[in-house]
Design a protein around this motif. Structure first.
Motif, PDB file in Angstrom:
ATOM      1  N   THR A   1      16.914  -0.983  27.625  1.00 49.89           N
ATOM      2  CA  THR A   1      16.674   0.373  27.140  1.00 49.89           C
ATOM      3  C   THR A   1      16.974   0.509  25.660  1.00 49.89           C
ATOM      4  O   THR A   1      16.245   1.183  24.929  1.00 49.89           O
ATOM      5  N   SER A   2      18.060  -0.125  25.183  1.00 49.63           N
ATOM      6  CA  SER A   2      18.378  -0.033  23.758  1.00 49.63           C
ATOM      7  C   SER A   2      17.284  -0.649  22.912  1.00 49.63           C
ATOM      8  O   SER A   2      16.923  -0.127  21.848  1.00 49.63           O
TER       9      SER A   2
ATOM     10  N   VAL B   1      14.966  -0.060  19.022  1.00 46.63           N
ATOM     11  CA  VAL B   1      14.577  -1.148  18.118  1.00 46.63           C
ATOM     12  C   VAL B   1      13.066  -1.178  17.904  1.00 46.63           C
ATOM     13  O   VAL B   1      12.585  -1.171  16.760  1.00 46.63           O
ATOM     14  N   PHE B   2      12.307  -1.194  18.977  1.00 46.31           N
ATOM     15  CA  PHE B   2      10.855  -1.357  18.851  1.00 46.31           C
ATOM     16  C   PHE B   2      10.148  -0.144  18.232  1.00 46.31           C
ATOM     17  O   PHE B   2       9.259  -0.326  17.391  1.00 46.31           O
ATOM     18  N   PRO B   3      10.468   1.127  18.607  1.00 45.00           N
ATOM     19  CA  PRO B   3       9.733   2.249  17.998  1.00 45.00           C
ATOM     20  C   PRO B   3       9.820   2.324  16.477  1.00 45.00           C
ATOM     21  O   PRO B   3       8.781   2.468  15.810  1.00 45.00           O
ATOM     22  N   PRO B   4      11.017   2.234  15.842  1.00 45.59           N
ATOM     23  CA  PRO B   4      11.029   2.254  14.368  1.00 45.59           C
ATOM     24  C   PRO B   4      10.367   1.029  13.757  1.00 45.59           C
ATOM     25  O   PRO B   4       9.770   1.132  12.675  1.00 45.59           O
ATOM     26  N   LEU B   5      10.447  -0.126  14.426  1.00 48.38           N
ATOM     27  CA  LEU B   5       9.755  -1.313  13.922  1.00 48.38           C
ATOM     28  C   LEU B   5       8.248  -1.103  13.955  1.00 48.38           C
ATOM     29  O   LEU B   5       7.533  -1.430  12.985  1.00 48.38           O
TER      30      LEU B   5
ATOM     31  N   ALA C   1      15.243   1.295   9.327  1.00 51.28           N
ATOM     32  CA  ALA C   1      16.127   0.118   9.319  1.00 51.28           C
ATOM     33  C   ALA C   1      17.492   0.453   9.896  1.00 51.28           C
ATOM     34  O   ALA C   1      18.091  -0.360  10.629  1.00 51.28           O
ATOM     35  N   LEU C   2      18.011   1.640   9.602  1.00 48.36           N
ATOM     36  CA  LEU C   2      19.307   2.045  10.160  1.00 48.36           C
ATOM     37  C   LEU C   2      19.232   2.184  11.680  1.00 48.36           C
ATOM     38  O   LEU C   2      20.158   1.778  12.391  1.00 48.36           O
ATOM     39  N   ILE C   3      18.139   2.763  12.180  1.00 47.55           N
ATOM     40  CA  ILE C   3      17.986   2.900  13.633  1.00 47.55           C
ATOM     41  C   ILE C   3      17.869   1.524  14.288  1.00 47.55           C
ATOM     42  O   ILE C   3      18.476   1.262  15.336  1.00 47.55           O
ATOM     43  N   ILE C   4      17.089   0.629  13.670  1.00 49.98           N
ATOM     44  CA  ILE C   4      16.943  -0.724  14.216  1.00 49.98           C
ATOM     45  C   ILE C   4      18.281  -1.441  14.249  1.00 49.98           C
ATOM     46  O   ILE C   4      18.637  -2.108  15.237  1.00 49.98           O
ATOM     47  N   ALA C   5      19.057  -1.329  13.161  1.00 49.29           N
ATOM     48  CA  ALA C   5      20.363  -1.987  13.106  1.00 49.29           C
ATOM     49  C   ALA C   5      21.297  -1.430  14.173  1.00 49.29           C
ATOM     50  O   ALA C   5      22.040  -2.180  14.831  1.00 49.29           O
ATOM     51  N   PHE C   6      21.261  -0.116  14.361  1.00 52.80           N
ATOM     52  CA  PHE C   6      22.092   0.520  15.388  1.00 52.80           C
ATOM     53  C   PHE C   6      21.720   0.017  16.776  1.00 52.80           C
ATOM     54  O   PHE C   6      22.591  -0.346  17.588  1.00 52.80           O
ATOM     55  N   GLY C   7      20.425  -0.021  17.059  1.00 49.89           N
ATOM     56  CA  GLY C   7      19.981  -0.507  18.365  1.00 49.89           C
ATOM     57  C   GLY C   7      20.283  -1.978  18.577  1.00 49.89           C
ATOM     58  O   GLY C   7      20.675  -2.389  19.675  1.00 49.89           O
TER      59      GLY C   7
ATOM     60  N   PHE D   1      22.576  -3.669  21.403  1.00 53.40           N
ATOM     61  CA  PHE D   1      22.021  -4.693  22.289  1.00 53.40           C
ATOM     62  C   PHE D   1      22.963  -5.892  22.398  1.00 53.40           C
ATOM     63  O   PHE D   1      23.325  -6.320  23.504  1.00 53.40           O
ATOM     64  N   PHE D   2      23.382  -6.433  21.270  1.00 49.10           N
ATOM     65  CA  PHE D   2      24.195  -7.653  21.287  1.00 49.10           C
ATOM     66  C   PHE D   2      25.593  -7.393  21.851  1.00 49.10           C
ATOM     67  O   PHE D   2      26.052  -8.104  22.758  1.00 49.10           O
ATOM     68  N   PHE D   3      26.280  -6.378  21.333  1.00 49.58           N
ATOM     69  CA  PHE D   3      27.649  -6.136  21.781  1.00 49.58           C
ATOM     70  C   PHE D   3      27.677  -5.578  23.200  1.00 49.58           C
ATOM     71  O   PHE D   3      28.552  -5.938  24.000  1.00 49.58           O
TER      72      PHE D   3
END
Length: 496
Positions: free
Chosen positions: A432-433, A438-442, A464-470, A474-476
C-alpha cells in the motif's frame, strides 16, 4: 521538441469491468479508435495544450510529425459503458474499499505511535494519500488524451507515463507495468486474506458467546462456500448492492462500538502521547494498510456515468476520503485511549465477550467485511483473468475456475497467518505504501516531463518528498514487520 509517443502495448488489458466497458465508441464524431483516426492518423497531445500533434503513418510504419491543429480528444466523452455506476454507487464503493479491517486496527496503530503522534500523523497521511489519488486520476486523464484511449488502468498509466517520458526511461515502460501489477496483486490478495481471517475470528468469538466453540480453521472452511459464490460476480455494477450493505453495516457497527469506546474514558495522560521510535514503522504500515482504496480508485472512476464528478473539489473522492480519514482518526484516538497498551489487532477483539451489543458489533462488522471481500477481489481478477483465460477455448469457464482457485488460495494463506496485527502492518508497508505514496508522484513527474512549466521545480520538490516518505515507510515498515513476525511478535488477537 515534441515528446516521443508510442502506442500502448495492447497485450495487457485495461483494468476495468470486462463486462461493462466498450472501448469502441461508435458515436464519436472523430471516429477515434485507440488513438487513430479513420484515415490512419495517430492523435497525441501535450500536457498543457488544447491542441494535438498529428502523426501520420508513413510507409514501413515510420511516423513523422505533422501540423498541430486538431482538437484534443476528450477521454471522458469517449467512454461507452453498458452498466455505468452513479455517484452514489461510486461513493458506496469508495467507502466500502476503505472501511474494512484497517479501520478496526487503528487503536493498535496508535499504540505503536502514541496518542498525539497517531492522531496528527493519521490526518497528515490521509491528506497525502488523497492528494496522490488525485495525481493518479489526473495523470490517467492526460495520458488518455495522448494515446486516444477512453480509460486506463493503474498499470497502463504507469506504462504510458514512462513510454511518453524521458527517452532513457521508455525501454522500462513494460517492466514498470508488470511491477505495478505485481504490487497490486500482492496488496489486493493480502487484503482478501486479512478480510477472510477477520471474518473467521469474529464469527468464532460470536459462536463462543452462543456456547458453540469451534476452531478458527473450521470457520474459515465454512466461509468458503459463500465467498466462492459471491466472487463469481464479474460486473462492478452488480456489486453495488453488496457495497451498499457493507457500508451501512460497517457504519452501524462502528456507531455501536463507539458506545463502548466512549464509556468511562480515562484521562489522556493515562496513555503515551509519543511512543518509541522502534515501533513507528509498525504504525506507518498499519495506517497505510487502512488507506487501502488506492487499488480501486481508477476502476471506480473508469466505470462512472459522470467521471468528472470524481475529482471535483466536492466530488466523490474528496467526500469519501474526508469521511474515511475522520473515522480512522476517531476510532484510533478513542480506541487507544480506552484500551491503552491492551489494544489488539482489531478493536472488536477488545470488546467484552459477555455483552450482547459487543457480539452485535462483531456480527455487523463480520458481515460488512465479508461483503467487502468481493470488491477487493475484483481488482486482482481484472489482472489475472485476461492473462490466464486467453490460453483456454472456453474463457468464461476458465475465469470461473480461476476465481475459485484464487478464493482457495486466500483460504490457505489466511489459515497460516500467525498474527493479525503484524500481517496487516506488513501488507501496508510492502504494497500500500508503494502504490499509494511512491508510484503516483513518480508517474506525475514522468507525465509532466514533456511540458516542464515554470512550476516544474516546485512539482519536483513536492513529488520527491512524497516519494522519499513512502520509500522510507516501505523499507523500515517491511523490516520491522518481518522482524516481529519471525520473532513471534506480541499477542494481539491472532487466530490461534
Amino acid at each position: 521538441m515534441a515528446p516521443k509517443f508510442r502506442d500502448v502495448d495492447q497485450t495487457t488489458p485495461l483494468l476495468h469491468d470486462c463486462n461493462n466497458n466498450n472501448n469502441n465508441n461508435n458515436n464519436n464524431s472523430s471516429n477515434i479508435n485507440n488513438g487513430r483516426l479513420s484515415n490512419g492518423t495517430v492523435v497525441t497531445g501535450s500536457t498543457n495544450s488544447s491542441a494535438t500533434t498529428i502523426v501520420h503513418l508513413a510507409a514501413g510504419g515510420d511516423r513523422k510529425p505533422g501540423k498541430p491543429g486538431a482538437l484534443l480528444p476528450d477521454p471522458v466523452a469517449g467512454r461507452t459503458l453498458d452498466h455505468p455506476t452513479t455517484n452514489l454507487d461510486t461513493l458506496m464503493h469508495m467507502l466500502n474499499g476503505n472501511l474494512g479491517t484497517g479501520i478496526l486496527a487503528m487503536p493498535d496503530a496508535f499504540k505503536n505511535a502514541g496518542l498525539y503522534v497517531g492522531f496528527f500523523g493519521t490526518l497528515a497521511m490521509g491528506v497525502i494519500c488523497t492528494h496522490c489519488m488525485h495525481l493518479l486520476v489526473r495523470c490517467s486523464h492526460e495520458l488518455c488524451r495522448r494515446y486516444g484511449r477512453p480509460s486506463l488502468s493503474y498499470a497502463e498509466v504507469g506504462y504510458c507515463a514512462l513510454d511518453s517520458g524521458p527517452r532513457w526511461a521508455q525501454p522500462l515502460a513494460a517492466s514498470f507495468r508488470r511491477l505495478i501489477n505485481s504490487f497490486l496483486l500482492v496488496m489486493q490478495l493480502g487484503l482478501c486474506c486479512v478480510y477472510y481471517l477477520f471474518v473467521a475470528v469474529n464469527v468464532r468469538e460470536l459462536l463462543d458467546y452462543l456456547g458453540c466453540p469451534v476452531p478458527v480453521l473450521t470457520v474459515l472452511a465454512y466461509l468458503l462456500v459463500p465467498l466462492a459464490a459471491m466472487n463469481m460476480v464479474r460486473s462492478l455494477k452488480l456489486l453495488t448492492p453488496t457495497s451498499l450493505v457493507a457500508s451501512v453495516l460497517a457504519i452501524a457497527g462502528l456507531a455501536i462500538a463507539f458506545l463502548f469506546l466512549l464509556q468511562d474514558l480515562p484521562h489522556s495522560g493515562s496513555v503515551r502521547p509519543v511512543s518509541s521510535w522502534s515501533t513507528l514503522p509498525l504504525y506507518f504500515g498499519t495506517v497505510m494498510y487502512a488507506f487501502e482504496g488506492i487499488g480501486v480508485v481508477l476502476p471506480l472512476e473508469n466505470n462512472m456515468a459522470n467521471p468528472r464528478d470524481f475529482i471535483a473539489w466536492n466530488g466523490v473522492l474528496n467526500t469519501g476520503m474526508t469521511i474515511v480519514v475522520c473515522l480512522y482518526s476517531a476510532v484510533g484516538f478513542y480506541g487507544y485511549l480506552k484500551y491503552g497498551e491492551q489494544a489488539q489487532g482489531s478493536v472488536t477483539l477488545n470488546l467484552p465477550n459477555d455483552a450482547l451489543l459487543a457480539q452485535i458489533v462483531r456480527l455487523l462488522m463480520a458481515v460488512a467485511v465479508l461483503a467487502s471481500y468481493a470488491l477487493q477481489f475484483y481488482v486482482p481478477m481484472t489482472i489475472l483473468a485476461p492473462a490466464v483465460t486467453r490460453h483456454f477455448r472456453h474463457r468464461a469457464l476458465a475465469e470461473y475456475g480461476l476465481r475459485l482457485a484464487t478464493v482457495l488460495l486466500t483460504f490457505v494463506l489466511a489459515a497460516i497467518i500467525p498474527n493479525l496485527g503484524t500481517f496487516i502492518s506488513l501488507v501496508g508497508a510492502v504494497s500500500t505504501s508503494t502504490l499509494a505514496l511512491v508510484f503516483p508522484p513518480l508517474i506525475d513527474l514522468l507525465t509532466l516531463w514533456p511540458a516542464r512549466t515554470e512550476r516544474w521545480r516546485w512539482t519536483v520538490l513536492k513529488d520527491a518528498l512524497i516519494i522519499a516518505f513512502g520509500a522510507c515507510g516501505f523499507f523500515f515498515g517491511t523490516a520491522k514487520s518481518l522482524a516481529t513476525i519471525f520473532a513471534g511478535g506480541p499477542p494481539d488477537g491472532g487466530i490461534h
